[in-house]
Design a protein around this motif. Structure first.
Motif, mmCIF file in Angstrom:
data_model
loop_
_atom_site.group_PDB
_atom_site.id
_atom_site.type_symbol
_atom_site.label_atom_id
_atom_site.label_comp_id
_atom_site.label_asym_id
_atom_site.label_seq_id
_atom_site.Cartn_x
_atom_site.Cartn_y
_atom_site.Cartn_z
ATOM 1 N N TYR A 150 -37.263 -52.358 29.776
ATOM 2 C CA TYR A 150 -37.951 -52.748 30.999
ATOM 3 C C TYR A 150 -39.147 -53.632 30.655
ATOM 4 O O TYR A 150 -39.731 -53.517 29.591
ATOM 5 C CB TYR A 150 -38.428 -51.513 31.771
ATOM 6 N N GLN A 151 -39.530 -54.480 31.599
ATOM 7 C CA GLN A 151 -40.642 -55.397 31.389
ATOM 8 C C GLN A 151 -41.998 -54.684 31.480
ATOM 9 O O GLN A 151 -42.945 -55.069 30.816
ATOM 10 C CB GLN A 151 -40.588 -56.520 32.429
ATOM 11 N N ASP A 152 -42.077 -53.638 32.279
ATOM 12 C CA ASP A 152 -43.355 -52.972 32.542
ATOM 13 C C ASP A 152 -43.291 -51.488 32.181
ATOM 14 O O ASP A 152 -42.226 -50.900 32.111
ATOM 15 C CB ASP A 152 -43.728 -53.143 34.008
ATOM 16 N N PRO A 153 -44.459 -50.881 31.938
ATOM 17 C CA PRO A 153 -44.482 -49.457 31.557
ATOM 18 C C PRO A 153 -44.022 -48.514 32.666
ATOM 19 O O PRO A 153 -43.654 -47.378 32.400
ATOM 20 C CB PRO A 153 -45.940 -49.196 31.182
ATOM 21 N N ALA A 154 -43.994 -48.965 33.903
ATOM 22 C CA ALA A 154 -43.521 -48.128 35.013
ATOM 23 C C ALA A 154 -41.998 -48.142 35.115
ATOM 24 O O ALA A 154 -41.418 -47.436 35.955
ATOM 25 C CB ALA A 154 -44.131 -48.607 36.324
ATOM 26 N N HIS A 155 -41.341 -48.948 34.274
ATOM 27 C CA HIS A 155 -39.877 -49.055 34.233
ATOM 28 C C HIS A 155 -39.289 -49.496 35.577
ATOM 29 O O HIS A 155 -38.296 -48.947 36.045
ATOM 30 C CB HIS A 155 -39.231 -47.745 33.785
ATOM 31 N N THR A 156 -39.907 -50.506 36.187
ATOM 32 C CA THR A 156 -39.406 -51.002 37.469
ATOM 33 C C THR A 156 -38.666 -52.332 37.339
ATOM 34 O O THR A 156 -37.855 -52.662 38.193
ATOM 35 C CB THR A 156 -40.561 -51.168 38.478
ATOM 36 N N THR A 209 -25.213 -55.753 23.391
ATOM 37 C CA THR A 209 -26.589 -56.128 23.693
ATOM 38 C C THR A 209 -26.571 -57.094 24.866
ATOM 39 O O THR A 209 -25.774 -58.022 24.884
ATOM 40 C CB THR A 209 -27.257 -56.825 22.488
ATOM 41 N N THR A 210 -27.457 -56.882 25.840
ATOM 42 C CA THR A 210 -27.594 -57.802 26.963
ATOM 43 C C THR A 210 -29.072 -58.047 27.222
ATOM 44 O O THR A 210 -29.902 -57.170 27.000
ATOM 45 C CB THR A 210 -26.951 -57.243 28.249
ATOM 46 N N GLY A 211 -29.393 -59.228 27.695
ATOM 47 C CA GLY A 211 -30.763 -59.547 28.095
ATOM 48 C C GLY A 211 -31.752 -59.560 26.945
ATOM 49 O O GLY A 211 -31.415 -59.818 25.795
ATOM 50 N N THR A 212 -32.991 -59.240 27.273
ATOM 51 C CA THR A 212 -34.112 -59.252 26.330
ATOM 52 C C THR A 212 -34.260 -57.889 25.669
ATOM 53 O O THR A 212 -34.075 -56.865 26.308
ATOM 54 C CB THR A 212 -35.417 -59.601 27.080
ATOM 55 N N GLN A 213 -34.626 -57.895 24.387
ATOM 56 C CA GLN A 213 -34.798 -56.633 23.659
ATOM 57 C C GLN A 213 -36.270 -56.306 23.420
ATOM 58 O O GLN A 213 -36.596 -55.429 22.633
ATOM 59 C CB GLN A 213 -34.048 -56.703 22.329
ATOM 60 N N THR A 214 -37.177 -57.004 24.093
ATOM 61 C CA THR A 214 -38.607 -56.772 23.941
ATOM 62 C C THR A 214 -39.162 -56.196 25.235
ATOM 63 O O THR A 214 -38.951 -56.771 26.309
ATOM 64 C CB THR A 214 -39.340 -58.089 23.617
ATOM 65 N N GLY A 215 -39.841 -55.073 25.142
ATOM 66 C CA GLY A 215 -40.430 -54.457 26.318
ATOM 67 C C GLY A 215 -40.552 -52.955 26.143
ATOM 68 O O GLY A 215 -40.741 -52.463 25.032
ATOM 69 N N TYR A 216 -40.440 -52.234 27.223
ATOM 70 C CA TYR A 216 -40.574 -50.779 27.238
ATOM 71 C C TYR A 216 -39.174 -50.162 27.274
ATOM 72 O O TYR A 216 -38.396 -50.448 28.163
ATOM 73 C CB TYR A 216 -41.400 -50.338 28.446
ATOM 74 N N VAL A 217 -38.884 -49.323 26.290
ATOM 75 C CA VAL A 217 -37.521 -48.812 26.097
ATOM 76 C C VAL A 217 -37.374 -47.379 26.599
ATOM 77 O O VAL A 217 -38.243 -46.538 26.370
ATOM 78 C CB VAL A 217 -37.137 -48.889 24.608
ATOM 79 N N VAL A 218 -36.246 -47.125 27.245
ATOM 80 C CA VAL A 218 -35.842 -45.770 27.643
ATOM 81 C C VAL A 218 -34.509 -45.491 26.942
ATOM 82 O O VAL A 218 -33.572 -46.280 27.066
ATOM 83 C CB VAL A 218 -35.683 -45.652 29.170
ATOM 84 N N PHE A 219 -34.431 -44.400 26.216
ATOM 85 C CA PHE A 219 -33.228 -44.053 25.483
ATOM 86 C C PHE A 219 -32.476 -42.925 26.192
ATOM 87 O O PHE A 219 -33.085 -41.970 26.688
ATOM 88 C CB PHE A 219 -33.572 -43.612 24.064
ATOM 89 N N GLN A 220 -31.145 -43.035 26.228
ATOM 90 C CA GLN A 220 -30.313 -41.992 26.839
ATOM 91 C C GLN A 220 -29.073 -41.762 25.978
ATOM 92 O O GLN A 220 -28.536 -42.701 25.404
ATOM 93 C CB GLN A 220 -29.831 -42.428 28.227
#
Length: 82
Positions: A45-51, A67-78
């Protein structure tokens, strides 16, 4: 007396050298994702609020990395079942 001082200094030097070489903990590159059992997904996600979603990386049920899109930002793992 000189021999004890030299031995103590050598012991301290070896201890410091060993502590700087041996890691405190072993890091794991990624969790155990098993083809046909689990799906591992890192959503970025681009922001820390994951919006604002910007990309993702994962290991799907067929055992393929994607892999899709950008790999730089705030990550959530599942970990998801297949």
């Amino acid at each position: 007396m000189f021999r004890r001082t030299l031995t103590a200094a050598a012991a301290v030097t070896l201890t410091v050298a060993a502590a700087s070489v041996i890691p405190a903990a072993t890091a794991q590159a990624h969790p155990a994702c098993s083809a046909g059992v689990t799906w591992c997904l890192w959503t970025v996600y681009q922001d820390p609020a994951h919006t604002v979603y910007v990309g993702e990386r994962g290991y799907n049920c067929s055992g393929t990395w994607f892999t899709t899109g950008t790999q730089t930002g705030y990550v959530v793992f599942q970990i998801l079942p297949c």
